[in-house]
Design a protein around this motif. Structure first.
Motif, PDB file in Angstrom:
ATOM      1  N   ILE A 176       7.750   1.393  10.873  1.00 56.14           N
ATOM      2  CA  ILE A 176       6.936   1.170   9.604  1.00 56.14           C
ATOM      3  C   ILE A 176       6.642   2.467   9.275  1.00 56.14           C
ATOM      4  CG2 ILE A 176       4.794   0.491   8.952  1.00 56.14           C
ATOM      5  CD1 ILE A 176       6.761  -1.831   9.250  1.00 56.14           C
TER       6      ILE A 176
ATOM      7  N   TYR B 105      16.921   4.776   1.630  1.00 56.16           N
ATOM      8  CA  TYR B 105      18.416   4.493   1.833  1.00 56.16           C
ATOM      9  C   TYR B 105      19.074   5.549   2.672  1.00 56.16           C
ATOM     10  CZ  TYR B 105      17.612   1.691  -2.219  1.00 56.16           C
ATOM     11  OH  TYR B 105      17.227   0.666  -3.064  1.00 56.16           O
TER      12      TYR B 105
ATOM     13  N   PHE C 126       6.920  -3.880  -0.309  1.00 56.79           N
ATOM     14  CA  PHE C 126       7.037  -3.181   0.793  1.00 56.79           C
ATOM     15  C   PHE C 126       6.194  -4.272   1.678  1.00 56.79           C
ATOM     16  CE2 PHE C 126       6.219  -0.545   4.412  1.00 56.79           C
ATOM     17  CZ  PHE C 126       4.897  -0.917   5.065  1.00 56.79           C
TER      18      PHE C 126
ATOM     19  N   VAL D 175      13.587  -4.346  -0.507  1.00 56.15           N
ATOM     20  CA  VAL D 175      12.178  -3.609  -0.837  1.00 56.15           C
ATOM     21  C   VAL D 175      12.031  -3.372  -2.207  1.00 56.15           C
ATOM     22  CG1 VAL D 175      13.068  -1.543  -0.458  1.00 56.15           C
ATOM     23  CG2 VAL D 175      10.708  -1.983   0.057  1.00 56.15           C
ATOM     24  N   LYS D 176      13.174  -3.051  -3.083  1.00 56.45           N
ATOM     25  CA  LYS D 176      12.745  -2.804  -4.375  1.00 56.45           C
ATOM     26  C   LYS D 176      12.207  -4.070  -5.231  1.00 56.45           C
ATOM     27  CE  LYS D 176      14.691   0.388  -7.907  1.00 56.45           C
ATOM     28  NZ  LYS D 176      15.732   0.993  -8.305  1.00 56.45           N
TER      29      LYS D 176
ATOM     30  N   LEU E  24       9.452   4.211   7.661  1.00 60.58           N
ATOM     31  CA  LEU E  24       9.669   3.661   6.215  1.00 60.58           C
ATOM     32  C   LEU E  24       8.712   4.146   5.211  1.00 60.58           C
ATOM     33  CD1 LEU E  24      11.028   0.214   7.449  1.00 60.58           C
ATOM     34  CD2 LEU E  24      12.222   1.798   6.257  1.00 60.58           C
ATOM     35  N   VAL E  25       7.477   4.160   5.844  1.00 62.12           N
ATOM     36  CA  VAL E  25       6.325   4.394   4.919  1.00 62.12           C
ATOM     37  C   VAL E  25       6.248   5.934   4.750  1.00 62.12           C
ATOM     38  CG1 VAL E  25       3.818   4.353   4.417  1.00 62.12           C
ATOM     39  CG2 VAL E  25       4.648   2.320   5.457  1.00 62.12           C
TER      40      VAL E  25
ATOM     41  N   ALA F 247       8.456  -5.601   4.990  1.00 59.21           N
ATOM     42  CA  ALA F 247       7.667  -4.786   6.039  1.00 59.21           C
ATOM     43  C   ALA F 247       7.388  -5.948   7.280  1.00 59.21           C
ATOM     44  CB  ALA F 247       6.716  -4.144   6.135  1.00 59.21           C
TER      45      ALA F 247
ATOM     46  N   TYR G   5       9.075   7.035   2.400  1.00 55.41           N
ATOM     47  CA  TYR G   5       8.922   6.616   1.060  1.00 55.41           C
ATOM     48  C   TYR G   5       7.699   7.433   0.094  1.00 55.41           C
ATOM     49  CZ  TYR G   5       7.697   3.843  -3.138  1.00 55.41           C
ATOM     50  OH  TYR G   5       7.722   3.454  -4.346  1.00 55.41           O
ATOM     51  N   SER G   6       6.654   7.978   1.204  1.00 53.53           N
ATOM     52  CA  SER G   6       5.525   8.467   0.386  1.00 53.53           C
ATOM     53  C   SER G   6       5.960  10.125   0.085  1.00 53.53           C
ATOM     54  CB  SER G   6       4.399   8.431   1.489  1.00 53.53           C
ATOM     55  OG  SER G   6       4.872   9.304   2.599  1.00 53.53           O
TER      56      SER G   6
ATOM     57  N   VAL H 273      -1.406   6.772  -0.394  1.00 55.68           N
ATOM     58  CA  VAL H 273       0.096   6.580  -0.788  1.00 55.68           C
ATOM     59  C   VAL H 273       0.605   5.259  -1.445  1.00 55.68           C
ATOM     60  CG1 VAL H 273       2.298   6.670   0.398  1.00 55.68           C
ATOM     61  CG2 VAL H 273       0.648   8.308   1.481  1.00 55.68           C
ATOM     62  N   PRO H 274       0.847   5.296  -2.507  1.00 53.73           N
ATOM     63  CA  PRO H 274       0.992   3.980  -3.217  1.00 53.73           C
ATOM     64  C   PRO H 274       2.244   3.387  -2.634  1.00 53.73           C
ATOM     65  CG  PRO H 274       1.654   5.598  -4.554  1.00 53.73           C
ATOM     66  CD  PRO H 274       1.188   6.399  -3.481  1.00 53.73           C
ATOM     67  N   LEU H 275       2.225   2.176  -1.893  1.00 56.79           N
ATOM     68  CA  LEU H 275       3.601   1.429  -1.508  1.00 56.79           C
ATOM     69  C   LEU H 275       4.169   0.452  -2.527  1.00 56.79           C
ATOM     70  CD1 LEU H 275       2.254   0.681   1.974  1.00 56.79           C
ATOM     71  CD2 LEU H 275       3.601   2.551   1.374  1.00 56.79           C
ATOM     72  N   PRO H 276       5.392   0.440  -2.630  1.00 55.63           N
ATOM     73  CA  PRO H 276       6.034  -0.365  -3.443  1.00 55.63           C
ATOM     74  C   PRO H 276       5.554  -1.769  -3.625  1.00 55.63           C
ATOM     75  CG  PRO H 276       7.622   0.394  -1.711  1.00 55.63           C
ATOM     76  CD  PRO H 276       6.573   0.974  -1.514  1.00 55.63           C
TER      77      PRO H 276
ATOM     78  N   ASN I 299       7.892   8.690  -3.357  1.00 53.82           N
ATOM     79  CA  ASN I 299       8.020   7.418  -3.809  1.00 53.82           C
ATOM     80  C   ASN I 299       9.381   7.201  -4.217  1.00 53.82           C
ATOM     81  OD1 ASN I 299       5.471   7.483  -3.443  1.00 53.82           O
ATOM     82  ND2 ASN I 299       4.837   7.498  -5.823  1.00 53.82           N
TER      83      ASN I 299
ATOM     84  N   PHE J 187      12.958   5.203  -3.531  1.00 53.97           N
ATOM     85  CA  PHE J 187      13.638   4.331  -2.840  1.00 53.97           C
ATOM     86  C   PHE J 187      15.067   5.095  -2.008  1.00 53.97           C
ATOM     87  CE2 PHE J 187      11.353   0.489  -3.302  1.00 53.97           C
ATOM     88  CZ  PHE J 187      10.960   0.800  -4.614  1.00 53.97           C
TER      89      PHE J 187
ATOM     90  N   PHE K  42      -2.223   3.372   4.289  1.00 57.97           N
ATOM     91  CA  PHE K  42      -1.835   4.119   3.496  1.00 57.97           C
ATOM     92  C   PHE K  42      -2.105   4.158   1.978  1.00 57.97           C
ATOM     93  CE2 PHE K  42       1.268   6.337   6.264  1.00 57.97           C
ATOM     94  CZ  PHE K  42       1.662   5.667   7.264  1.00 57.97           C
TER      95      PHE K  42
END
Lengths: 152, 491
Positions: B390, B407, A99, A94-95, B393-394, A103, B397-398, A143-146, B401, B403, A137
């Motif tokens: 989903i 994990y 995302f 994911v990094k 995970l979202v 996903a 992360y939110s 909500v900013p996703l990577p 922000n 990672f 999101f």
């Protein structure tokens, strides 16, 4: 010999490590407790409890099947392992990849493993879900996703 | 003031969304109110604290309503507190009285919920006033008592529950010691300096592990019993039999709900036992006695309302879903406790008023739309599980922000899966993770105050009472355990 004995041993090892690490921090005095006092107390508690659990697990090894739920075997175990593997892959990728891509891959794996759909439906459903989730999101909830380090 | 806050457009919408999601979550076996609340906490970041609390509370008591629908129509409890309803509720459905069972469950929940809210209005401020005399020693003992009770009364063995408490307390020490500014157990990772957040832990333990557990099975969808609108209402005789258990259940549930532990589940069993003893037709229990639905359903809603009191008045959650509400409030910068009512009256009264409104919305939703909700069970399982992944995970992360949170989420998912298999109850871990920092800070502040003299802590009247109660529970549990083992050895 069993999950219970294995888990209890892991817990014991974890507790002893935690207790040992708590000595790195200042204990202080009862009048002025330092950062290490509370972890020390928690560590002692955990070592005692986990040791009792090890003893209990060893005593009950003959009737372990009564103490736990059976772990899956055969195809069921394969399904769980593949899903777990997909999650690990998601975490690793994911990094760099972001995302959306990861996903979509995870959803595709989930739909394939848990459902009866063919690949066409899986791909379409995964893409629609990811687009909706990103819109919800990123844009609606802010909500900013990577985005992925490889693409930014 | 409460209704002025609760009836604003935003808060009304938050209440409606919360109770709707709660009902859906209650209907769908698996995710549970804790998982749903954990999944949705990140979506509340864009809301104010009042709206966030209203929505999350709505999910909590909404799930109690929803759980009864699946229980009665499919004989699969939607959540743990509905297990008892399955005994007589499904039997009523098999006899063609599903509508009556659902109506009684919904009305009983409304009655108990309303009674609970009224009682909360009086008890919470009184308890908050009382708790203004509490200092760090009292909060330390109260937190300890809460963890002790939950470990003793949770599902599974006490040793396993205590181990989970210890794990939770240990996880809570990771990060910055806020008193001395020292980082602990971070292994040089800067991100860990902020500690292990409870959102990824809760989502992992309940959300991810649930998906892994479901991946083992490929069971088909159970068919729900159909309900016609004209069969929806109980007969006059059924109402006459159901109304007293509704009130008794509501009061019993409320009384038990204030005590730390899995109050909703305990109250349903206690109510069922009480109704069976008091009934003129005890032989009907297990075969479709309406009292067996009315009492427990009212009790679990009464317990849900009562669970808010220790949170709002003391800042101490006595049950895992309430711990999530505490977590959500903390994220929004609000510290619940004895000063909450004075400093943030809009939060307290707004929440209380929204519970009135929410109970009304639930009654309106659950009766006419019962057929629609039953169809929710037809959503393909693989689609639902994908969505849960989903969201987990979202949502995780939110929060920051981070990672690292992802994990932790996935790691805790694997841990949660194994713990489920080994029959560990994960609720004590969550509660300990949330209460741990309070426990540590109050202990250290108490030692500062006492200048190291432990008798100072033990000799305060409230702490002496609390510690005595805790010791009594431990001794009693130990004696009962010995007696049970003795009987099994003889048999």
């Amino acid at each position: 010999m069993g999950w219970l004995i294995g888990t209890s041993s892991c817990l014991f090892f974890l507790s002893v490590s935690y207790l040992a690490m708590s000595f790195q921090y200042t204990l202080g005095t009862l009048e002025q407790p330092g950062s290490g006092l509370y972890p020390l107390l928690v560590g002692i508690l955990m070592v005692g409890l986990s040791l009792s659990f090890v003893v209990q697990a060893l005593k009950s090894r003959k009737r372990q099947h009564q103490e736990i739920e059976p772990f899956p075997a055969g195809r069921d175990a394969g399904r769980v392992s593949l899903l777990a593997g997909s999650l690990v892959l998601f975490a690793l990728l994911v990094k760099p990849f972001g995302f959306a891509l990861c996903a979509a891959g995870l959803l595709a794996a989930t739909f394939r493993l848990l459902g009866p759909w063919g690949w066409m439906r899986i791909v379409i459903a995964s893409l629609i879900t990811v687009v909706l989730a990103t819109y919800l999101f990123n844009h609606l909830l802010g909500v900013p996703l990577p985005a992925g380090t490889l693409f930014s | 003031m409460g209704f002025a806050v609760a009836l604003t457009g935003t808060n009304l919408l938050a209440c409606f969304v919360g109770v709707l999601i709660g009902t859906l979550v209650g209907i769908l076996p698996g995710i549970g109110p804790i998982g749903a609340m954990a999944l949705l906490i990140p979506t509340t970041f864009s809301m104010g604290p009042v709206s966030a609390l209203i929505m999350l509370s709505g999910i909590f008591y909404g799930s109690m309503y929803g759980g009864s629908t699946t229980t009665i129509l499919v004989n699969v409890p939607g959540e743990a507190a509905s297990v008892v309803t399955a005994i007589d509720g499904y039997q009523m459905a098999c006899k063609g009285r599903a509508g009556a069972a659902l109506s009684v469950a919904a009305v009983g929940s409304f009655v108990a919920g309303t009674l609970g809210v009224v009682a909360t209005m009086f008890f919470a401020p009184a308890l908050a006033d009382f708790a203004l005399d509490f200092g760090p020693p009292e909060f330390f003992c109260l937190s300890l008592l809460g963890l002790l009770f939950l470990s003793q009364l949770g599902a599974g063995s006490a040793l396993k529950s205590f181990l989970m408490v210890g794990l939770g307390l240990g996880l809570g020490t990771v990060g910055m010691d806020i008193i001395l500014g020292v980082t602990r157990f971070t292994f040089g990772q800067m991100e860990l300096g902020q500690g292990v957040r409870f959102v990824p832990v809760a989502m992992g333990l309940y959300g991810i592990s649930e998906v892994l557990a479901i991946a083992e099975r490929t069971a088909g969808i159970r068919r729900a019993i159909r309900v016609n609108m004209r069969e929806l209402f109980p007969s006059r005789q059924e109402w006459l039999r159901a109304i007293p258990p509704m009130f008794r259940g509501g009061i019993l549930g409320f009384a038990l709900g204030i005590i730390p532990g899995p109050a909703a589940i305990l109250s349903t069993f206690a109510s069922y036992g009480l109704e069976k003893k008091l009934s003129k037709h005890p032989e009907e229990f297990g075969k479709g006695a309406i009292e067996g639905v009315a009492g427990p359903e009212s009790a679990n809603n009464g317990a849900t309302s009562a669970g808010m009191i220790p949170l709002l008045a003391l800042g101490i959650p006595f049950a895992p879903p309430i711990a999530l509400l505490l977590g959500a409030l903390t994220i929004h910068g609000i510290q619940p406790g004895p000063l909450l009512i004075g400093e943030h009256p809009e939060i307290f009264w707004g929440l209380v008023a929204s519970m009135y409104v929410g109970n009304g919305i639930l009654l309106v939703l659950n009766l006419p739309l019962v057929g629609l909700f039953a169809n929710v069970l037809r959503i393909p399982q693989h689609l639902l599980m994908g969505l849960i992944l989903i969201l987990c995970l979202v949502g995780t992360y939110s929060v920051n922000n981070s990672f690292l949170d992802i994990y932790i989420l996935i790691g805790m998912g694997f841990v949660g899966y194994i713990l489920r298999k080994l029959r560990f109850d994960m609720a004590p871990l969550i509660l300990a993770l949330v209460l741990g920092p309070t426990l540590e800070n109050s202990l250290r502040q108490s030692l500062f105050m006492a200048r190291g003299d432990l008798m100072f802590i033990l000799s305060r009247p409230y702490t002496a009472v609390m510690l005595s109660v805790g010791l009594a529970v431990l001794i009693l549990r130990s004696l009962l355990g010995h007696r049970r083992r003795g009987r099994s050895a003889k048999a």
